[in-house]
Design a protein around this motif. Structure first.
Motif, PDB file in Angstrom:
ATOM      1  N   VAL A 193       0.808  -1.227   0.000  1.00 13.25           N
ATOM      2  CA  VAL A 193       0.000   0.000   0.000  1.00 13.25           C
ATOM      3  C   VAL A 193       0.839   1.275   0.000  1.00 13.25           C
ATOM      4  O   VAL A 193       0.398   2.314  -0.496  1.00 13.25           O
ATOM      5  CB  VAL A 193      -0.961   0.001   1.208  1.00 13.25           C
ATOM      6  N   LYS A 194       2.030   1.221   0.553  1.00  9.96           N
ATOM      7  CA  LYS A 194       2.864   2.429   0.637  1.00  9.96           C
ATOM      8  C   LYS A 194       3.093   3.028  -0.734  1.00  9.96           C
ATOM      9  O   LYS A 194       3.098   2.337  -1.748  1.00  9.96           O
ATOM     10  CB  LYS A 194       4.202   2.131   1.319  1.00  9.96           C
ATOM     11  N   LYS A 195       3.248   4.350  -0.752  1.00  8.56           N
ATOM     12  CA  LYS A 195       3.512   5.058  -2.004  1.00  8.56           C
ATOM     13  C   LYS A 195       4.855   5.778  -1.909  1.00  8.56           C
ATOM     14  O   LYS A 195       5.583   5.621  -0.918  1.00  8.56           O
ATOM     15  CB  LYS A 195       2.374   6.042  -2.305  1.00  8.56           C
ATOM     16  N   LYS A 196       5.154   6.561  -2.900  1.00  6.00           N
ATOM     17  CA  LYS A 196       6.462   7.215  -3.004  1.00  6.00           C
ATOM     18  C   LYS A 196       6.847   7.974  -1.738  1.00  6.00           C
ATOM     19  O   LYS A 196       8.006   7.941  -1.299  1.00  6.00           O
ATOM     20  CB  LYS A 196       6.451   8.166  -4.201  1.00  6.00           C
ATOM     21  N   ASN A 197       5.878   8.673  -1.140  1.00  8.27           N
ATOM     22  CA  ASN A 197       6.200   9.529   0.008  1.00  8.27           C
ATOM     23  C   ASN A 197       5.913   8.907   1.368  1.00  8.27           C
ATOM     24  O   ASN A 197       6.139   9.549   2.399  1.00  8.27           O
ATOM     25  CB  ASN A 197       5.462  10.857  -0.109  1.00  8.27           C
ATOM     26  N   GLY A 198       5.413   7.670   1.386  1.00  6.22           N
ATOM     27  CA  GLY A 198       5.214   7.037   2.691  1.00  6.22           C
ATOM     28  C   GLY A 198       3.902   6.295   2.822  1.00  6.22           C
ATOM     29  O   GLY A 198       3.267   5.914   1.831  1.00  6.22           O
ATOM     30  N   LEU A 199       3.484   6.125   4.064  1.00 10.06           N
ATOM     31  CA  LEU A 199       2.298   5.323   4.370  1.00 10.06           C
ATOM     32  C   LEU A 199       1.595   5.844   5.623  1.00 10.06           C
ATOM     33  O   LEU A 199       2.245   6.171   6.618  1.00 10.06           O
ATOM     34  CB  LEU A 199       2.706   3.868   4.608  1.00 10.06           C
ATOM     35  N   LEU A 200       0.279   5.899   5.547  1.00  8.74           N
ATOM     36  CA  LEU A 200      -0.538   6.237   6.708  1.00  8.74           C
ATOM     37  C   LEU A 200      -1.296   4.986   7.142  1.00  8.74           C
ATOM     38  O   LEU A 200      -2.044   4.407   6.348  1.00  8.74           O
ATOM     39  CB  LEU A 200      -1.535   7.348   6.366  1.00  8.74           C
ATOM     40  N   VAL A 201      -1.079   4.564   8.380  1.00  2.00           N
ATOM     41  CA  VAL A 201      -1.775   3.415   8.964  1.00  2.00           C
ATOM     42  C   VAL A 201      -2.739   3.941  10.016  1.00  2.00           C
ATOM     43  O   VAL A 201      -2.339   4.713  10.901  1.00  2.00           O
ATOM     44  CB  VAL A 201      -0.788   2.427   9.622  1.00  2.00           C
ATOM     45  N   VAL A 202      -4.002   3.530   9.911  1.00  3.53           N
ATOM     46  CA  VAL A 202      -5.015   3.999  10.860  1.00  3.53           C
ATOM     47  C   VAL A 202      -5.743   2.808  11.467  1.00  3.53           C
ATOM     48  O   VAL A 202      -6.185   1.915  10.746  1.00  3.53           O
ATOM     49  CB  VAL A 202      -6.054   4.918  10.179  1.00  3.53           C
ATOM     50  N   PHE A 203      -5.855   2.805  12.791  1.00  4.01           N
ATOM     51  CA  PHE A 203      -6.665   1.798  13.477  1.00  4.01           C
ATOM     52  C   PHE A 203      -8.045   2.410  13.678  1.00  4.01           C
ATOM     53  O   PHE A 203      -8.187   3.489  14.252  1.00  4.01           O
ATOM     54  CB  PHE A 203      -6.026   1.407  14.808  1.00  4.01           C
ATOM     55  N   VAL A 214      -6.491   1.257   6.389  1.00  2.70           N
ATOM     56  CA  VAL A 214      -7.251   1.332   7.644  1.00  2.70           C
ATOM     57  C   VAL A 214      -7.438  -0.085   8.164  1.00  2.70           C
ATOM     58  O   VAL A 214      -7.893  -0.970   7.442  1.00  2.70           O
ATOM     59  CB  VAL A 214      -8.608   2.028   7.421  1.00  2.70           C
ATOM     60  N   LEU A 215      -7.089  -0.278   9.436  1.00  6.54           N
ATOM     61  CA  LEU A 215      -7.162  -1.599  10.063  1.00  6.54           C
ATOM     62  C   LEU A 215      -8.285  -1.650  11.084  1.00  6.54           C
ATOM     63  O   LEU A 215      -8.440  -0.722  11.881  1.00  6.54           O
ATOM     64  CB  LEU A 215      -5.850  -1.943  10.775  1.00  6.54           C
ATOM     65  N   ASN A 216      -9.044  -2.735  11.054  1.00  8.95           N
ATOM     66  CA  ASN A 216     -10.052  -2.985  12.085  1.00  8.95           C
ATOM     67  C   ASN A 216      -9.527  -4.121  12.954  1.00  8.95           C
ATOM     68  O   ASN A 216      -9.447  -5.260  12.513  1.00  8.95           O
ATOM     69  CB  ASN A 216     -11.389  -3.355  11.446  1.00  8.95           C
ATOM     70  N   SER A 217      -9.171  -3.787  14.184  1.00  7.90           N
ATOM     71  CA  SER A 217      -8.561  -4.754  15.110  1.00  7.90           C
ATOM     72  C   SER A 217      -9.527  -5.256  16.163  1.00  7.90           C
ATOM     73  O   SER A 217      -9.115  -5.950  17.099  1.00  7.90           O
ATOM     74  CB  SER A 217      -7.347  -4.106  15.795  1.00  7.90           C
ATOM     75  N   LYS A 219     -11.721   4.942  -0.177  1.00  7.81           N
ATOM     76  CA  LYS A 219     -10.897   4.814  -1.382  1.00  7.81           C
ATOM     77  C   LYS A 219      -9.574   4.123  -1.054  1.00  7.81           C
ATOM     78  O   LYS A 219      -8.604   4.231  -1.802  1.00  7.81           O
ATOM     79  CB  LYS A 219     -10.622   6.202  -1.962  1.00  7.81           C
ATOM     80  N   TRP A 220      -9.530   3.453   0.062  1.00  5.07           N
ATOM     81  CA  TRP A 220      -8.309   2.813   0.550  1.00  5.07           C
ATOM     82  C   TRP A 220      -8.664   1.453   1.137  1.00  5.07           C
ATOM     83  O   TRP A 220      -9.824   1.211   1.495  1.00  5.07           O
ATOM     84  CB  TRP A 220      -7.672   3.693   1.631  1.00  5.07           C
ATOM     85  N   PRO A 221      -7.708   0.547   1.258  1.00  5.20           N
ATOM     86  CA  PRO A 221      -7.996  -0.762   1.847  1.00  5.20           C
ATOM     87  C   PRO A 221      -8.483  -0.640   3.288  1.00  5.20           C
ATOM     88  O   PRO A 221      -7.957   0.157   4.072  1.00  5.20           O
ATOM     89  CB  PRO A 221      -6.642  -1.480   1.786  1.00  5.20           C
ATOM     90  N   TYR A 222      -9.503  -1.424   3.605  1.00  2.31           N
ATOM     91  CA  TYR A 222     -10.044  -1.516   4.964  1.00  2.31           C
ATOM     92  C   TYR A 222      -9.905  -2.986   5.329  1.00  2.31           C
ATOM     93  O   TYR A 222     -10.660  -3.828   4.828  1.00  2.31           O
ATOM     94  CB  TYR A 222     -11.494  -1.067   4.979  1.00  2.31           C
ATOM     95  N   VAL A 223      -8.933  -3.306   6.164  1.00  3.46           N
ATOM     96  CA  VAL A 223      -8.540  -4.697   6.365  1.00  3.46           C
ATOM     97  C   VAL A 223      -8.829  -5.198   7.777  1.00  3.46           C
ATOM     98  O   VAL A 223      -8.960  -4.415   8.725  1.00  3.46           O
ATOM     99  CB  VAL A 223      -7.040  -4.903   6.047  1.00  3.46           C
ATOM    100  N   ILE A 224      -8.903  -6.510   7.881  1.00  3.43           N
ATOM    101  CA  ILE A 224      -9.114  -7.175   9.163  1.00  3.43           C
ATOM    102  C   ILE A 224      -7.761  -7.479   9.797  1.00  3.43           C
ATOM    103  O   ILE A 224      -6.919  -8.146   9.195  1.00  3.43           O
ATOM    104  CB  ILE A 224      -9.908  -8.481   8.970  1.00  3.43           C
ATOM    105  N   ASP A 225      -7.565  -6.976  10.993  1.00  7.35           N
ATOM    106  CA  ASP A 225      -6.344  -7.254  11.747  1.00  7.35           C
ATOM    107  C   ASP A 225      -6.609  -8.473  12.629  1.00  7.35           C
ATOM    108  O   ASP A 225      -7.088  -8.342  13.759  1.00  7.35           O
ATOM    109  CB  ASP A 225      -5.965  -6.030  12.589  1.00  7.35           C
ATOM    110  N   GLU A 226      -6.313  -9.651  12.104  1.00  4.33           N
ATOM    111  CA  GLU A 226      -6.629 -10.890  12.811  1.00  4.33           C
ATOM    112  C   GLU A 226      -5.880 -10.989  14.140  1.00  4.33           C
ATOM    113  O   GLU A 226      -4.675 -10.738  14.215  1.00  4.33           O
ATOM    114  CB  GLU A 226      -6.288 -12.100  11.937  1.00  4.33           C
ATOM    115  N   ASN A 227      -6.650 -11.349  15.170  1.00  5.61           N
ATOM    116  CA  ASN A 227      -6.112 -11.488  16.526  1.00  5.61           C
ATOM    117  C   ASN A 227      -5.457 -10.205  17.039  1.00  5.61           C
ATOM    118  O   ASN A 227      -4.626 -10.243  17.936  1.00  5.61           O
ATOM    119  CB  ASN A 227      -5.113 -12.651  16.604  1.00  5.61           C
ATOM    120  N   SER A 228      -5.821  -9.078  16.420  1.00  2.34           N
ATOM    121  CA  SER A 228      -5.276  -7.766  16.806  1.00  2.34           C
ATOM    122  C   SER A 228      -3.751  -7.760  16.763  1.00  2.34           C
ATOM    123  O   SER A 228      -3.101  -7.028  17.512  1.00  2.34           O
ATOM    124  CB  SER A 228      -5.752  -7.368  18.215  1.00  2.34           C
ATOM    125  N   ALA A 229      -3.189  -8.551  15.857  1.00  3.35           N
ATOM    126  CA  ALA A 229      -1.732  -8.711  15.797  1.00  3.35           C
ATOM    127  C   ALA A 229      -1.013  -7.397  15.523  1.00  3.35           C
ATOM    128  O   ALA A 229      -0.004  -7.080  16.173  1.00  3.35           O
ATOM    129  CB  ALA A 229      -1.370  -9.742  14.733  1.00  3.35           C
TER     130      ALA A 229
END
Length: 200
Positions: A50-60, A91-94, A118-128
């Motif tokens: 998912v990261k792009k040229k200038n970086g990555l934003l991770v959101v819980f 975006v992570l759902n933990s 407009k971005w991936p919304y993913v499952i964070d299994e076991n809140s890893a």
């Protein structure tokens, strides 16, 4: 009786020693960047995907937390701003404790559709990942630079309680300063929200 009393004290002492995940520090690299997480679309993404040229934003985040809901507009604006600046967003759902209910994949899919994600919304299994980051609440942001080093951690704006009264967009300012090659002037802020619902 004395032995019982001592045993009770030992039990209470041990019970108080709750092991909390260590919080990711500014300057540290994103943990497990190649670990794949399932998106609501059925595809799998890693941070490196998912990261792009200038970086990555991770959101819980999640679907039902009142803090997430009332910050959704500023969140969408912030995440869209990141994309416009060539910063990837995921975006992570933990909330594993609610995976069979309010934070099921079906509920996540509907929520993302309603909010026009407009971005991936993913499952964070076991809140890893939440454990690896030391994430505590939703919403909680982690901004990484092009080298995947953490440059900002915290809230989207200076007023999560009443977003409409915000006077500083912490996330947007951090993105701008990062891209300009500056040190982020406020690299941490207090993320306010609902606790991540880990499995008990």
């Amino acid at each position: 009786m004395k032995k019982l009393f001592i045993s009770s004290l030992v039990f209470l002492a041990l019970s108080s020693l709750v092991i909390k995940p260590a919080e990711l520090s500014i300057g540290e690299k994103a943990p497990s960047p190649d670990t794949k997480m399932v998106d609501i679309s059925g595809k799998s993404y890693s941070f490196n995907d998912v990261k792009k040229k200038n970086g990555l934003l991770v959101v819980f985040s999640c679907n039902t937390c009142p803090w997430v809901i009332k910050n959704q507009q500023v969140a969408t604006e912030g995440y869209s701003y990141a994309l416009s600046k060539n910063v990837g967003v995921i975006v992570l759902n933990s909330n594993e404790g609610q995976r069979s209910d309010a934070d099921s994949k079906e509920a996540m899919t509907q929520y993302a559709k309603d909010q026009q994600y407009k971005w991936p919304y993913v499952i964070d299994e076991n809140s890893a990942m939440a454990n690896a980051f030391g994430a505590k609440v939703t919403p909680e942001c982690y901004l990484f630079d092009k080298d995947m080093k953490l440059v900002y951690h915290g809230a989207i704006t200076d007023n999560p309680k009443t977003p409409s009264e915000s006077t500083r967009g912490h996330l947007k300012v951090a993105i701008d300063e990062m891209i300009e090659g500056k040190s982020v002037s406020m690299n941490t802020s207090k993320a306010m929200g609902c606790s991540i619902k880990r499995k008990s």
